[in-house]
Design a protein around this motif. Structure first.
Motif, PDB file in Angstrom:
ATOM      1  N   UNK A   8      45.307  21.914  34.388  1.00 56.37           N
ATOM      2  CA  UNK A   8      44.276  22.518  35.245  1.00 56.37           C
ATOM      3  C   UNK A   8      44.904  22.999  36.553  1.00 56.37           C
ATOM      4  N   UNK A   9      44.434  24.144  37.016  1.00 61.43           N
ATOM      5  CA  UNK A   9      45.002  24.741  38.222  1.00 61.43           C
ATOM      6  C   UNK A   9      43.925  25.145  39.210  1.00 61.43           C
ATOM      7  N   UNK A  10      44.284  25.158  40.486  1.00 55.33           N
ATOM      8  CA  UNK A  10      43.518  25.855  41.514  1.00 55.33           C
ATOM      9  C   UNK A  10      44.252  27.174  41.718  1.00 55.33           C
ATOM     10  N   UNK A  11      43.511  28.268  41.651  1.00 55.09           N
ATOM     11  CA  UNK A  11      44.090  29.598  41.792  1.00 55.09           C
ATOM     12  C   UNK A  11      43.581  30.169  43.111  1.00 55.09           C
ATOM     13  N   UNK A  12      44.511  30.379  44.038  1.00 54.88           N
ATOM     14  CA  UNK A  12      44.166  30.746  45.407  1.00 54.88           C
ATOM     15  C   UNK A  12      44.555  32.202  45.638  1.00 54.88           C
ATOM     16  N   UNK A  13      43.552  33.042  45.900  1.00 55.41           N
ATOM     17  CA  UNK A  13      43.741  34.480  46.054  1.00 55.41           C
ATOM     18  C   UNK A  13      43.810  34.846  47.537  1.00 55.41           C
ATOM     19  N   UNK A  14      44.848  35.611  47.913  1.00 56.50           N
ATOM     20  CA  UNK A  14      45.049  35.979  49.315  1.00 56.50           C
ATOM     21  C   UNK A  14      45.224  37.475  49.493  1.00 56.50           C
ATOM     22  N   UNK A  15      44.860  37.953  50.667  1.00 55.96           N
ATOM     23  CA  UNK A  15      44.993  39.374  50.989  1.00 55.96           C
ATOM     24  C   UNK A  15      46.405  39.703  51.455  1.00 55.96           C
ATOM     25  N   UNK A  16      46.606  40.909  51.946  1.00 60.80           N
ATOM     26  CA  UNK A  16      47.942  41.382  52.348  1.00 60.80           C
ATOM     27  C   UNK A  16      48.529  40.609  53.516  1.00 60.80           C
ATOM     28  N   UNK A  17      47.701  39.914  54.285  1.00 65.85           N
ATOM     29  CA  UNK A  17      48.172  39.116  55.421  1.00 65.85           C
ATOM     30  C   UNK A  17      48.385  37.650  55.045  1.00 65.85           C
ATOM     31  N   UNK A  18      48.119  37.290  53.786  1.00 67.04           N
ATOM     32  CA  UNK A  18      48.271  35.905  53.361  1.00 67.04           C
ATOM     33  C   UNK A  18      47.080  35.028  53.711  1.00 67.04           C
TER      34      UNK A  18
END
Length: 147
Positions: free
Chosen positions: A78-88
């Motif tokens: 199982x994973x947590x998937x963390x989505x970030x923009x161009x600035x992190x």
């Protein structure tokens, strides 16, 4: 002499094999593998039986994407998937993604970086939208490697 020593410490703090995150909850760091080409991004963390608590994978796209979505095909943990923009900056988190589930987990538009860590860690640490990540791959970071 003091300036040289300080500069060395700053460079050492921001490494290719490590990400750091900060928010109003504090700070955390993970040792990461980098997936920065289409083959590595397609493979991700598939077919692995475990991952240490302090590890993860950072997916790096060359520019913000119109739409990014992940799934758990052939992913055993199982994973947590963390989505970030161009600035992190964290925009969305898919918490506790279920092993082998092929349901698409969208990150939304404008995502350029994605961090996968063990499921449940994001919530237990306090990682949430607005959290900042720093890594040398981020060209215009909200949290610079020189801070």
């Amino acid at each position: 002499m003091g300036l040289v020593a300080s500069a060395t410490l700053v460079v050492a703090a921001c490494r290719d094999d490590r990400v750091e995150l900060r928010g109003d909850w504090g700070q955390a760091a993970f040792t990461v593998e980098i997936a920065d080409d289409s083959g590595e991004r397609a493979q991700g963390l598939m077919n692995r039986d475990q991952m240490s608590r302090g590890a993860g994978m950072l997916f790096v796209y060359p520019r913000p994407q119109r739409q990014v979505a992940f799934w758990m095909r052939n992913t055993r943990i199982p994973l947590d998937i963390i989505y970030m923009d161009r600035a992190g900056v964290v925009q969305r988190i898919a918490h506790q993604a279920v092993p082998y589930d092929e349901t698409l987990l969208p990150g939304g538009p404008g995502i350029q970086y994605v961090l996968e860590i063990n499921g449940g860690l994001a919530k237990s640490i306090g990682i949430a939208p607005g959290t900042e990540l720093r890594h040398p791959a981020i060209e215009t970071p909200a949290w610079s490697c020189t801070e």
